[in-house]
Design a protein around this motif. Structure first.
Motif, PDB file in Angstrom:
ATOM      1  N   HIS A 183       0.823  -1.207   0.000  1.00 42.05           N
ATOM      2  CA  HIS A 183       0.000   0.000   0.000  1.00 42.05           C
ATOM      3  C   HIS A 183       0.860   1.260   0.000  1.00 42.05           C
ATOM      4  O   HIS A 183       0.457   2.298  -0.544  1.00 42.05           O
ATOM      5  CB  HIS A 183      -0.925  -0.019   1.219  1.00 42.05           C
ATOM      6  CG  HIS A 183      -2.049   0.953   1.127  1.00 42.05           C
ATOM      7  ND1 HIS A 183      -3.010   0.890   0.139  1.00 42.05           N
ATOM      8  CD2 HIS A 183      -2.371   2.044   1.883  1.00 42.05           C
ATOM      9  CE1 HIS A 183      -3.873   1.879   0.296  1.00 42.05           C
ATOM     10  NE2 HIS A 183      -3.506   2.597   1.338  1.00 42.05           N
ATOM     11  N   HIS A 186       1.548   1.872  -3.539  1.00 45.91           N
ATOM     12  CA  HIS A 186       0.360   2.480  -4.157  1.00 45.91           C
ATOM     13  C   HIS A 186       0.349   3.988  -3.930  1.00 45.91           C
ATOM     14  O   HIS A 186       0.081   4.772  -4.851  1.00 45.91           O
ATOM     15  CB  HIS A 186      -0.904   1.847  -3.571  1.00 45.91           C
ATOM     16  CG  HIS A 186      -2.143   2.664  -3.755  1.00 45.91           C
ATOM     17  ND1 HIS A 186      -2.702   2.878  -4.997  1.00 45.91           N
ATOM     18  CD2 HIS A 186      -2.932   3.326  -2.854  1.00 45.91           C
ATOM     19  CE1 HIS A 186      -3.793   3.640  -4.868  1.00 45.91           C
ATOM     20  NE2 HIS A 186      -3.939   3.928  -3.580  1.00 45.91           N
ATOM     21  N   THR A 190       0.929   6.687  -7.178  1.00 43.21           N
ATOM     22  CA  THR A 190      -0.480   6.759  -7.534  1.00 43.21           C
ATOM     23  C   THR A 190      -0.674   7.175  -8.995  1.00 43.21           C
ATOM     24  O   THR A 190      -0.081   8.146  -9.457  1.00 43.21           O
ATOM     25  CB  THR A 190      -1.212   7.757  -6.619  1.00 43.21           C
ATOM     26  OG1 THR A 190      -1.054   7.340  -5.263  1.00 43.21           O
ATOM     27  CG2 THR A 190      -2.701   7.812  -6.945  1.00 43.21           C
ATOM     28  N   GLU A 197       0.493   0.487  -7.993  1.00 41.90           N
ATOM     29  CA  GLU A 197       0.173  -0.753  -7.289  1.00 41.90           C
ATOM     30  C   GLU A 197      -1.311  -0.749  -6.964  1.00 41.90           C
ATOM     31  O   GLU A 197      -1.759   0.049  -6.138  1.00 41.90           O
ATOM     32  CB  GLU A 197       1.007  -0.872  -6.002  1.00 41.90           C
ATOM     33  CG  GLU A 197       0.853  -2.163  -5.247  1.00 41.90           C
ATOM     34  CD  GLU A 197       1.397  -3.382  -5.992  1.00 41.90           C
ATOM     35  OE1 GLU A 197       1.031  -4.508  -5.615  1.00 41.90           O
ATOM     36  OE2 GLU A 197       2.180  -3.190  -6.943  1.00 41.90           O
ATOM     37  N   THR A 198      -2.054  -1.567  -7.616  1.00 39.16           N
ATOM     38  CA  THR A 198      -3.507  -1.760  -7.572  1.00 39.16           C
ATOM     39  C   THR A 198      -4.242  -0.880  -8.584  1.00 39.16           C
ATOM     40  O   THR A 198      -3.979   0.297  -8.704  1.00 39.16           O
ATOM     41  CB  THR A 198      -4.152  -1.515  -6.184  1.00 39.16           C
ATOM     42  OG1 THR A 198      -4.201  -0.120  -5.901  1.00 39.16           O
ATOM     43  CG2 THR A 198      -3.391  -2.242  -5.084  1.00 39.16           C
ATOM     44  N   THR A 321     -11.039   1.797  -3.219  1.00 38.28           N
ATOM     45  CA  THR A 321      -9.789   1.985  -3.948  1.00 38.28           C
ATOM     46  C   THR A 321     -10.024   2.174  -5.436  1.00 38.28           C
ATOM     47  O   THR A 321      -9.378   3.014  -6.081  1.00 38.28           O
ATOM     48  CB  THR A 321      -8.861   0.780  -3.717  1.00 38.28           C
ATOM     49  OG1 THR A 321      -8.737   0.539  -2.315  1.00 38.28           O
ATOM     50  CG2 THR A 321      -7.478   1.048  -4.279  1.00 38.28           C
TER      51      THR A 321
END
Length: 427
Positions: A183, A186, A190, A197-198, A321
């Motif tokens: 996280h 992430h 961003t 990440e994600t 998310t």
């Protein structure tokens, strides 16, 4: 969620004149497509008045009305943005944090107590579905508190902070330290096309991007959208922690329980590997507790009282998310055009309403501030958000679209991106 790159590498804890347009044609399900050349796009009252170039006239519009597509904007430095937020917003109050944690835990346990009163009979299936929806929604508050612990926003007492986060996340089958690390990435990257990440989007012209487009054409949009919502919101979380699904290409296929072959260990360097194993031990301990419960009380009570609500909690964490960083007119960037603050300011706040804001500690309505500085406790996030809106109205993003409409739009329209100018946008 706004850790800097240095924070990720060096700390074990995250402390990531309006010109009139010809007309607007309403599309399906409430979103809009501009059908004309636009010199300026009138934004909702909460957004600054600005415009997009002709290059983006064929890009669908969300409630943001395309303000995130204005690529001529100059972004401030991270330090400048931080100075706009009152310093006391970063101060943590351990007693207050513990009170919020206790509230979420007490509400969740109260729901569980009520669940024990429901007969385990087929005739009560609708009641059990309602129980799962309510209890899972309430338990998401515990998830958010543990998430705050992972960011270093809960307390200055590091041991207490990690203890609370570890226990709460393990109880929800979340590997605390493993997630803390992924996280952090992430937040540090961003809306980065390769290092994010994600929820990193597929690129049109690739097998993954074109494959998704073909499946949509074959199924038809309504069926495709339903299938995509189910795969993301039901299976998305386990797919992510087990295989790194929706992560960027930099780290390969990852696993949040085993940072060794056959999985890539790039996401968990050095001492993080031991932390991954410790996190796995916490989750497996909880699985052991659930197994003991099933042996003594039966599988059905465990599935009804715990399994159903857990699915709903996972639904919420994936939805938050997904919607915070994805929509038809929210761009992503490659390494030559990405900056930390640009990524943070392409996070979107949305209207979840007073009940969800209370239960989930405003995780979805103050998320921009969270990405600017993830160590801001949630109880100071409204003040921080207001400061950002006042200082940077041209950068702060809020989409007033009702959540169910935004969810359908994103699932049906945000399939693959293509590069336009210095941005990657959904086509």
């Amino acid at each position: 969620m706004a850790a800097t790159t240095a924070n990720v590498g060096m700390k074990t804890r995250m402390r990531a004149n309006i010109a009139p347009s010809k007309r607007t044609v309403a599309g399906k399900n409430g979103w809009k497509r501009r059908t004309m050349h636009v010199c300026g796009v009138a934004a909702p009252p909460h957004q600054p008045k600005t415009g997009t170039s002709d290059e983006f006239e064929d890009v669908l519009r969300s409630g943001l009305e395309g303000v995130a597509l204005v690529h001529e904007k100059t972004f401030p430095s991270h330090a400048e943005v931080l100075r706009s937020i009152p310093k006391h917003c970063m101060e943590k109050n351990t007693a207050k944090s513990m009170a919020y944690a206790a509230t979420s835990v007490a509400l969740t346990l109260g729901c569980l107590a009520v669940g024990h009163l429901i007969p385990l009979k087929l005739a009560f299936l609708p009641i059990w579905m309602l129980y799962a929806a309510v209890t899972g929604t309430v338990a998401t508050g515990c998830w958010v508190i543990a998430h705050e612990c992972g960011h270093g926003a809960f307390s200055d007492n590091a041991f207490l902070q990690d203890a609370v986060g570890f226990v709460l996340h393990s109880a929800l089958l979340v590997p605390y330290f493993s997630w803390q690390r992924s996280h952090a990435i992430h937040h540090a990257r961003t809306n980065h096309m390769t290092e994010g990440e994600t929820h990193v989007p597929h690129v049109a012209g690739t097998n993954a991007g074109d494959g998704s487009k073909k499946r949509k054409e074959w199924m038809g949009e309504p069926i495709y959208t339903v299938v995509r919502l189910v795969t993301h919101l039901v299976f998305g979380w386990p797919a992510y922690i087990l295989f790194g699904a929706t992560g960027g290409s930099k780290y390969g296929t990852t696993n949040h329980f085993w940072p060794y072959a056959p999985f890539s260990g790039k996401l968990f360097p050095g001492k993080w590997k031991q932390k991954v194993l410790f996190s796995a031990a916490g989750v497996f301990t909880m699985i052991g507790v659930l197994t003991w419960w099933a042996k003594t009380a039966g599988v059905l009570p465990v599935a009804a009282l715990y399994g159903g609500p857990l699915l709903v909690t996972n639904f919420w964490l994936v939805l938050y998310t997904w919607l915070q960083h994805t929509d038809v007119d929210i761009p992503h960037f490659d390494k030559d055009n990405w900056t930390f603050i640009k990524g943070a300011f392409h996070t979107v706040d949305r209207p979840y309403g007073p009940v969800l804001d209370f239960l989930h500690h405003r995780i979805g309505s103050t998320h921009v501030a969270h990405h600017v500085n993830s160590t801001i406790p949630h109880y100071n996030a409204v003040e921080a958000t207001n400061a950002l809106k006042e200082k940077y109205p041209e950068h702060y993003l809020f989409d007033p679209t009702p959540i169910h409409q935004a969810m359908w739009r994103v699932a049906s329209k945000c399939i693959a991106v293509e590069k336009k100018g210095n941005m990657y946008v959904f086509k």
